[in-house]
Structures are given as C-alpha cells and as structure tokens.
Enzyme design. Structure first.
Site, mmCIF file in Angstrom:
data_model
loop_
_atom_site.group_PDB
_atom_site.id
_atom_site.type_symbol
_atom_site.label_atom_id
_atom_site.label_comp_id
_atom_site.label_asym_id
_atom_site.label_seq_id
_atom_site.Cartn_x
_atom_site.Cartn_y
_atom_site.Cartn_z
ATOM 1 N N ARG A 124 -16.918 7.780 1.125
ATOM 2 C CA ARG A 124 -17.097 6.663 2.060
ATOM 3 C C ARG A 124 -17.155 7.213 3.472
ATOM 4 O O ARG A 124 -16.189 7.778 3.970
ATOM 5 C CB ARG A 124 -15.949 5.650 1.937
ATOM 6 N N GLU A 143 -15.139 9.267 10.362
ATOM 7 C CA GLU A 143 -14.726 10.319 9.426
ATOM 8 C C GLU A 143 -15.460 10.110 8.111
ATOM 9 O O GLU A 143 -16.043 9.052 7.866
ATOM 10 C CB GLU A 143 -13.210 10.269 9.172
ATOM 11 N N ASN A 145 -14.664 10.209 4.061
ATOM 12 C CA ASN A 145 -13.613 10.282 3.043
ATOM 13 C C ASN A 145 -14.201 10.763 1.731
ATOM 14 O O ASN A 145 -15.168 10.182 1.227
ATOM 15 C CB ASN A 145 -12.980 8.904 2.844
ATOM 16 N N SER A 150 -11.235 3.850 -0.720
ATOM 17 C CA SER A 150 -10.796 2.600 -1.345
ATOM 18 C C SER A 150 -11.545 1.373 -0.833
ATOM 19 O O SER A 150 -12.357 1.452 0.078
ATOM 20 C CB SER A 150 -9.287 2.429 -1.155
ATOM 21 N N LYS A 333 -10.929 16.772 8.346
ATOM 22 C CA LYS A 333 -11.381 16.500 9.715
ATOM 23 C C LYS A 333 -11.822 17.779 10.406
ATOM 24 O O LYS A 333 -12.725 17.773 11.239
ATOM 25 C CB LYS A 333 -10.291 15.749 10.458
ATOM 26 N N LYS A 396 -6.580 14.117 16.450
ATOM 27 C CA LYS A 396 -6.381 13.861 15.018
ATOM 28 C C LYS A 396 -5.865 15.082 14.265
ATOM 29 O O LYS A 396 -6.495 16.140 14.300
ATOM 30 C CB LYS A 396 -7.717 13.488 14.379
ATOM 31 N N GLU A 400 -4.753 11.938 5.987
ATOM 32 C CA GLU A 400 -5.555 10.811 5.510
ATOM 33 C C GLU A 400 -4.667 9.580 5.366
ATOM 34 O O GLU A 400 -3.467 9.705 5.127
ATOM 35 C CB GLU A 400 -6.136 11.122 4.124
ATOM 36 N N GLY A 401 -5.276 8.422 5.446
ATOM 37 C CA GLY A 401 -4.550 7.207 5.102
ATOM 38 C C GLY A 401 -4.125 6.360 6.291
ATOM 39 O O GLY A 401 -3.537 5.302 6.119
ATOM 40 N N ARG A 491 -14.177 -3.159 8.099
ATOM 41 C CA ARG A 491 -12.775 -3.446 8.435
ATOM 42 C C ARG A 491 -12.699 -3.896 9.879
ATOM 43 O O ARG A 491 -13.332 -3.304 10.759
ATOM 44 C CB ARG A 491 -11.923 -2.195 8.230
#
Ligand code: ADP
Ligand code: MG
Ligand code: MG
Length: 515
Positions: A124, A143, A145, A150, A333, A396, A400-401, A491
C-alpha cells in the site's frame, strides 16, 4: 463544533451511516477490561472527501511500478546492505535483525528452500496531495507499506457506504461536497465521478489465489492452507476476517490464523522438503500472510526469543511469504529515502524511463541523517537549525504503525541535541542514523464530520491521505506472475493532528469523491 452545511441534522445522518456500517461490517473489535471483546463501528468520516481525478488515476498508474520496484530492490542484496547495514543497523536493532536474517537466508552459498520459494506482496503506497509549482495539487508519497498493509476490506465497505449516503442524501450533502471540491480542484473542476468502486476486497484475495495455485501446482500438497500471521490481541480483526471469508467464497481456500508465538511450536518444517505443516492438523502452509511481525513488540520474547526463531523458521521454508524478508526491507523508510537519490531508480529500471519518471514525480524531498548524508541532506538540517524551518519537515525513525514521528518543536529539539554546526560543517550524531528527514506535505483542508465508535466525534478542518493497494506475485527468478492495482483507502484526520493511522487512533476511514 464547527457548523457544517448539511441539510439534515448531523446526528440523523450519523445514525444512517452507523446503521449501514453495522449492516456491512465496518467494524472493529474492542477489548473490555476483563479481556472479553465486542464490535463497534470503525472510526469513519461521515462523508467522502473531494479528490482530484487525475491524482487518483496517477496513484493507480504507479501501483504496478512500485510492485516491480519492491521486487527488484528485494533481490539486490548489495543495495540493501549498503542502505540498511551502516548507521541504520547500528542504531535500530529491529531493522538490523531483519537484515541479518535476510543475509543468512538469502545470501549464503548453501541452497535452502527460501531461495526457491515464490514471493507475494500486498503493498500500500500512501500519498498526500501537495501543491506543485503549477499551483495544482499532485500526489506525493508519504511511505510505501510492504507488510501488514491494512484496511483493504473495511475501506471497500466504507466506499459503498459513502456511495449510498451521497446518493440517498444527495441534496443534503451537495453544498459541503461542492465547498470541499473547490478546495482541491478550484472552482473550475470538471464533472464529478463520485466515489469509485473499491476492488480491494476482491483483488487481494485474487492475488493470494494466484500465489496459492502456483504453490499447489509446484508441490501438489494434499490439503494446503493460507496462514494469516496475526498479533495476539489484534482489534482490527474484521478487516482481516473479510479477506479470509472471500478467500473461501471466491476461491475455496481455507485460512488458519496464528501468532508468531504459536507458530514457534505449532508449525513444523520438514527439513528434506522445506514444507511447513501445522502439527495438529497436518495441513500444509502454502502461503504466510503477515499481519504481524512489523514491530518489535510483535516479538515479546526478545531478539533471541521464540518469535524471531519462528520468523526464521517460516522464512526458510518453501512456502510463499507475504512479505519475504527482502520485500519487508524494501518498505523501510531508509530505503524510501535512498530510492529518491539521483540515479538510484535508474539502477532498478535501467530501460524504463516512463517508470522512473512516474515514480520520481511522486517522491517528496527526502534527506539522510546518517554517515552517508550529502551536502544537500545537511542543507536541510541547517534549514531547521539555522532558519527555524522545522515546520517544513517531518523526522521519521524506522518504525511502522503510526505514532513515532517528530514534528515542529520536538523535531527541532531532537536535531539540536544531535547536530553540531560549525561554519559550513554539519556533524550528525550516530544516533540519527536510523532517522530520515522528510519534506512536510500540506494537503488541502476540507471540512468533515468524523465518527468514532459510531458517535460524532467532532467536525472541522481535516486532511486526508490516500492509500493505493497493489498486489504482486513473482517467481524465484523474478518472473512477475501477477501485478495489479488492488484498490484504495482514504484516511481522514483533523488538520491539527500530526500523525496518521486509523488503528493507532489518529485517523478515520473515508473515501475519495472524485472530481
Ligand atoms: P507509519 O509507517 O508509522 O505509518 P508514516 O510515514 O506513514 O509512518 O507516518 C505516519 C503519519 O505521519 C502519516 O500517516 C501522516 O499522517 C504523517 N506524515 C508522515 N510523513 C509526512 C509528511 N512528509 N508530511 C506530512 N505528514 C506526514
Ligand atoms: Mg507504514
Ligand atoms: Mg503510514
């Protein structure tokens, strides 16, 4: 609460949306203090957000290129070693461990089963709209993923929900959609296309079925399954379960869910064939789909503990992993930052200038803070320290998350502590090795009403991040067997919230309203 121009009381619209969400499964699991759980409406934006058609199409165009890029990066051990081996590995034991396993398993002289296994990626790529020199909004990548990407399932359902609400209450929501549209495409925007069909819930199981049948035709197992490697205590279970259900209904492929901790004792590897078997049932694991393993906390037993042993065992098998270690590392990253350096994309696409140009146009400014920092990277650091430009950057780490980045004053403080500027010279402390500095993106603000737990949380100015799913299946030799755009996610969060992430509680699920 900001007053929002909708023609019916917001609470009434929210009740409608909440009922559609319940009926269609836009749900997350919640845990009570006693450990029992219940389901509630996932965090969601009441209405879709305006999004420029061209920008959306651009994200779709890039999807297969990013898939090929990840595949090629994953096979370039020298590149991964050069990029992640130095300052990153010295300061981030998690990435160091992934890289070490990758080297042990894929770079040694010995034959092992991992080297002959197929690859599957469910990726993603996340973007924010950012104004270009032409004064128009274009996508810039936040970024990429490559593990545990998800919300494919829930965003498919949210898109349908938003299509329903915007058609059923068309007259009531028109004014708000129009006002938001003006903020992203100006007053001269073309015809609206509305919320597109989201193919994610169909596309991702489809890619898994390609990988599955490839495994079955290579090894003829008698009863093969896909194992979803999941976190203990996961709450985003409905999103995962819908993929499981579609694998069964569309492809008759059974799924077994298991944590890394359990996989340590409950999955065994046959050392002469490389096959993985679930001990209790005798089922053979054709595919490992990781929705866990992306954070140090997914390995509670520590770096020499059972979860890392399980990850290594699973990797050294003939099963198809999503992701294999190389794909996982390609999504770091630091790799993102390195890919943005002049000439690096060309290394991976030596004769595909269209891919290079398309990808590069979506890269934001990315700067190294490691021993490889160039004059240009150091100029960005000076920009923060000497010109007070911290608002224009994000700092950064390799995590992740959601929830780990530094912004504004905190960013400036972190750099101040660890950088010495003397005249032209910029000395970066080794501890910054795992960080990258990134140009901050400023997507257009739109007014929105956000719901959490089915209730109106508030309304006001929001910004959005588009996620574009892409699925790839490749053979050990790098033959691409499947490479497709696989749906979207939008989002939306209040504009004054720096971080993203729906699961981490910052953002809500939304959809693009194309205009
Ligand atoms: P993670 O892997 O933790 O999701 P991200 O790079 O996506 O890391 O950063 C988390 C969130 O921080 C994003 O969802 C976004 O909201 C915000 N963010 C990250 N990079 C930028 C940027 N360059 N400009 C503005 N916001 C950003
Ligand atoms: Mg991420
Ligand atoms: Mg992210």
């Amino acid at each position: 609460m900001d007053s929002i121009p909708v023609g019916v009381p917001v609470e009434e619209l929210a009740a409608q949306a909440n009922s559609i969400a319940s009926a269609s499964g836009v749900q997350v699991e919640k845990r009570r203090d006693d450990g029992s759980t219940y389901f509630e409406c996932a965090p969601m934006s009441l209405l879709p957000n305006a999004y420029p058609k061209q920008a959306f199409a651009q994200a779709q165009t890039l999807a297969p290129h990013f898939n090929r890029l990840v595949d090629r990066v994953s096979r370039d051990a020298d590149f991964l070693q050069q990029t992640l081996g130095g300052g990153v590995s010295d300061t981030d034991p998690y990435t160091a461990k992934l890289l070490k396993l990758y080297q042990e398993i894929y770079c040694g002289q010995d034959d092992n089963f991992a080297k002959t296994a197929d690859y599957m990626g469910i990726h993603r790529s996340d973007y924010m709209l950012h104004k270009g020199a032409d004064d128009k909004y274009h996508i810039k990548q936040v970024e990429l993923n490559t593990i545990a990407s998800s919300f494919a399932s829930l965003s498919t359902k949210v898109a349908a929900l938003h299509r329903h609400v915007t058609s059923r209450f068309e007259a009531d929501v028109k004014e708000l959609l129009q006002a938001n549209k003006e903020k992203v495409v100006g007053t001269k925007g073309g015809d609206d296309d509305g919320v597109p069909i989201n193919p994610a819930l169909e596309q991702i199981p489809k890619a898994m079925a390609v990988a599955f049948s490839q495994y079955v035709s290579r090894f003829s197992p008698s009863n093969a399954v896909i194992v979803f490697v999941v976190q203990d205590g996961e709450t985003n279970t409905v999103d995962q379960r819908m993929l499981e259900h579609r694998l069964w209904s569309d492809h008759q492929i059974p799924v077994v869910r298991m944590s890394l901790t359990r996989a340590h004792t409950e999955i065994e590897r046959n050392d002469s064939t490389g096959a993985l078997t679930i001990t209790a049932t005798g089922q053979e694991v054709a595919i490992l789909y990781f929705r866990a393993g992306y954070a140090p906390t997914d390995y509670p037993d520590g770096y020499d503990g059972v979860e890392w042993q399980a990850r290594a065992k699973l990797e050294q098998s003939r099963a198809t992993k999503s992701p294999a270690l190389g794909y996982h590392l390609a999504g770091t990253k630091k790799v993102q930052q390195e890919l943005a350096r002049p000439g690096v994309l060309e290394r991976f696409f030596p004769d595909d200038t269209a891919a290079v140009e398309g990808l590069r146009a979506a890269f934001a400014g990315l700067y190294s803070l490691g021993e490889d920092a160039t004059t240009e990277d150091k100029a960005a650091v000076k920009d923060v320290l000497l010109s007070g430009a911290e608002g224009g950057y994000v700092l950064k780490p390799q995590r992740e998350g959601g929830g780990y980045n530094f912004y504004g004053e905190q960013l400036a403080a972190k750099l101040k502590e660890n950088v010495k500027v003397t005249g032209d010279d910029v000395e970066l402390a080794p501890v910054l090795g795992e960080f990258i500095l990134m140009e901050r993106l400023f997507p257009p603000m739109q007014r929105a009403i956000l719901l959490r737990g089915g209730k109106v949380e508030g309304s006001g100015d929001t910004i959005s991040e588009l996620g574009c799913f892409a699925a790839v299946v490749a053979s050990k030799d790098g033959n691409i067997l499947h490479n497709e755009y696989a749906g979207f996610l939008l989002r939306t969060k209040f504009a004054n919230v720096d971080e993203g992430g729906v699961a981490s509680g910052f953002a809500t699920l939304s959809s693009p309203y194309l205009c």
